[in-house]
Enzyme design. Structure first.
Site, mmCIF file in Angstrom:
data_model
loop_
_atom_site.group_PDB
_atom_site.id
_atom_site.type_symbol
_atom_site.label_atom_id
_atom_site.label_comp_id
_atom_site.label_asym_id
_atom_site.label_seq_id
_atom_site.Cartn_x
_atom_site.Cartn_y
_atom_site.Cartn_z
ATOM 1 C CD GLU A 67 -3.120 -0.653 2.195
ATOM 2 O OE1 GLU A 67 -3.502 0.427 2.692
ATOM 3 O OE2 GLU A 67 -3.887 -1.737 2.689
ATOM 4 C CB CYS A 72 2.392 7.762 2.495
ATOM 5 S SG CYS A 72 2.579 6.801 3.928
ATOM 6 C CB CYS A 110 3.495 0.215 16.956
ATOM 7 S SG CYS A 110 5.089 0.516 16.879
ATOM 8 N N GLY A 147 5.765 -0.973 6.882
ATOM 9 C CA GLY A 147 7.058 -1.408 7.353
ATOM 10 C C GLY A 147 7.832 -0.340 8.011
ATOM 11 C CD GLU A 148 11.684 1.090 11.537
ATOM 12 O OE1 GLU A 148 12.584 1.910 11.208
ATOM 13 O OE2 GLU A 148 10.722 1.630 12.233
ATOM 14 C CB SER A 179 8.623 7.824 9.395
ATOM 15 O OG SER A 179 8.248 7.711 10.815
ATOM 16 C CB SER A 188 7.181 6.826 15.316
ATOM 17 O OG SER A 188 5.811 6.583 15.832
ATOM 18 C CG LEU A 189 9.046 10.436 21.576
ATOM 19 C CD1 LEU A 189 10.212 9.576 21.526
ATOM 20 C CD2 LEU A 189 9.229 11.850 21.849
ATOM 21 C CG ASN A 190 3.951 7.799 18.739
ATOM 22 O OD1 ASN A 190 3.822 8.525 18.281
ATOM 23 N ND2 ASN A 190 4.099 6.509 18.114
ATOM 24 C CG ASN A 216 -5.939 8.470 11.804
ATOM 25 O OD1 ASN A 216 -6.737 9.256 11.814
ATOM 26 N ND2 ASN A 216 -4.562 8.822 11.699
#
Length: 400
Positions: A142, A155, A166, A213-214, A245, A267-269, A342
């Protein structure tokens, strides 16, 4: 001559503290996470790796570099925003470029055609377009085309699935199917650039590796793709308009900055280790302190890092959490993107109310932290942050 093959690149091995081997009874890494073997593609090569292939084919180093530059310009150098026919790819076309016969066999063994085809298009109400792309082996990838007033953003995905698990991310539920080859990353851009030109509006000029993916778990292929995408003879994306990212794979930050001129997003979050580890298993391997130290050590002079902070109601959105976050990023050249969450796999993780969102942003900004709220795009078609899920969202054909 032996037809070149895509090198196999294993997924980064999971070590103690990384995500477990299974989640909800499903393996996070499938039987093979390798890039599959098939006829090698031209888009799998940046100019440097193409020059090395040509040197091995018998050219001198200078001749190989010269031919590689001519080839990437011929194959990928169409003017951005303008649709262009596929360039000719035969001995006559190579000769017209000034490529000697010594290089023809090696080059013609490479397939110049895109390796992906569009399996599904899902347009959102806000004009975002979620794309499901099918690879030669049937793998589904995607990517999301996001139009804007000045430029269109894509993206980009770097893996089929993801092993990082995650808790707020749909892709993490799939586990890791396999890595994407550099050409499959590039081909997402080739397809999206043509679609953006067809749709009109701003041309595709911004790339964010924030899809499936990472990226740091497939860093070699990601770097090769970025080198081709930013090559002024090829796709000509400005390095400042390419952002990669990561969930915080701290030991890959230094090699990323050493090898790429692209921007880094982390990506901290969460504002502390306990809450971050509860939603992001990578934190067990790389603590927030280790992550900050790696960023501070590797961040090039004059550059800044982008922190992504997904906001969850009553989890990480209190004013005191903004204070902790401001203290964490202090001393780093950075910007914080605050992202209301989301819909995802964990129903307990909900977006905050507008009042709580505004209060958090005001508190963080009050500490002098450059802060931006990133509004969701493509949420109604499963194309917003954390929603990409590949095969889980594609309608399978009815059995005959």
């Amino acid at each position: 001559m032996r037809v070149p093959e895509i090198p196999e690149e294993m997924a980064s091995p999971l070590r103690a503290g990384d995500p477990p081997a299974q989640v909800a009874g499903r393996p996070l890494i499938r039987k093979s996470a390798r890039v599959p073997r098939w006829r090698a593609r031209l888009a799998d090569h940046d100019a440097a790796s193409l020059a090395e292939l040509l040197r091995r084919a018998g050219g001198t180093a200078s001749a190989a570099r010269s031919v590689a530059g001519k080839v990437v310009r011929h194959a990928f150098g169409a003017e951005p925003g303008a649709p262009a026919p596929a360039p000719a790819w035969d001995a006559r076309a190579l000769a017209a470029l000034g490529v000697g016969a010594w290089a023809h066999e090696a080059l013609l063994a490479l397939d110049p055609a895109p390796s992906l085809e569009i399996a599904e298009r899902a347009p959102a109400q806000d004009d975002t377009l979620r794309l499901v792309l099918r690879a030669h082996d049937g793998a589904l990838i995607e990517s999301v085309l996001i139009p804007g007033p000045a430029r269109t953003t894509l993206c980009v995905s770097s893996q089929v699935g993801c092993a990082r698990a995650c808790s707020f991310c749909e892709t993490g539920r799939l586990g890791l199917e396999r890595q994407l080859a550099a050409g499959e990353i590039v081909d997402q851009v080739r397809i999206a650039r043509a679609l953006a030109a067809e749709r009109g509006g701003a041309p595709l000029r911004n790339l964010v590796f924030m899809g499936m993916g990472e990226p740091f778990d497939n860093l070699g292929e990601v770097l090769k793709a970025i080198r081709l995408l930013t090559d002024p003879r090829a796709f000509r994306f400005a390095p400042s308009h390419v952002t990669v990212s990561t969930v915080g794979v701290a030991d890959k930050i230094e090699p990323f900055f050493r090898e790429a001129r692209a921007e880094l997003a982390v990506s901290l979050n969460a504002p502390d280790d306990a809450r971050r580890q509860a939603i992001m298993p990578v934190n067990a391997r790389f603590s927030m302190a280790a992550l900050k130290e790696a960023i501070a050590r590797a961040l090039p002079q004059g550059r800044r890092v982008l922190f992504e902070y997904v906001l969850f109601d009553q989890v990480n959105d209190a004013p005191e959490d903004a204070d902790l976050l401001a203290a964490y990023v202090a001393g780093l050249r950075c910007r914080v993107n605050v992202i209301p969450c989301n819909p995802g796999p964990d129903p307990a993780l909900r977006p905050p109310s507008p009042a709580r969102l505004d209060a958090f942003v005001a508190r963080l900004s009050g500490h002098g932290v450059t802060t931006l709220v990133r509004r969701p795009r493509g949420r109604d078609v499963g194309g917003a942050c954390g929603q990409l899920a590949g095969m889980a969202r594609v309608r399978q054909p009815e059995p005959a």
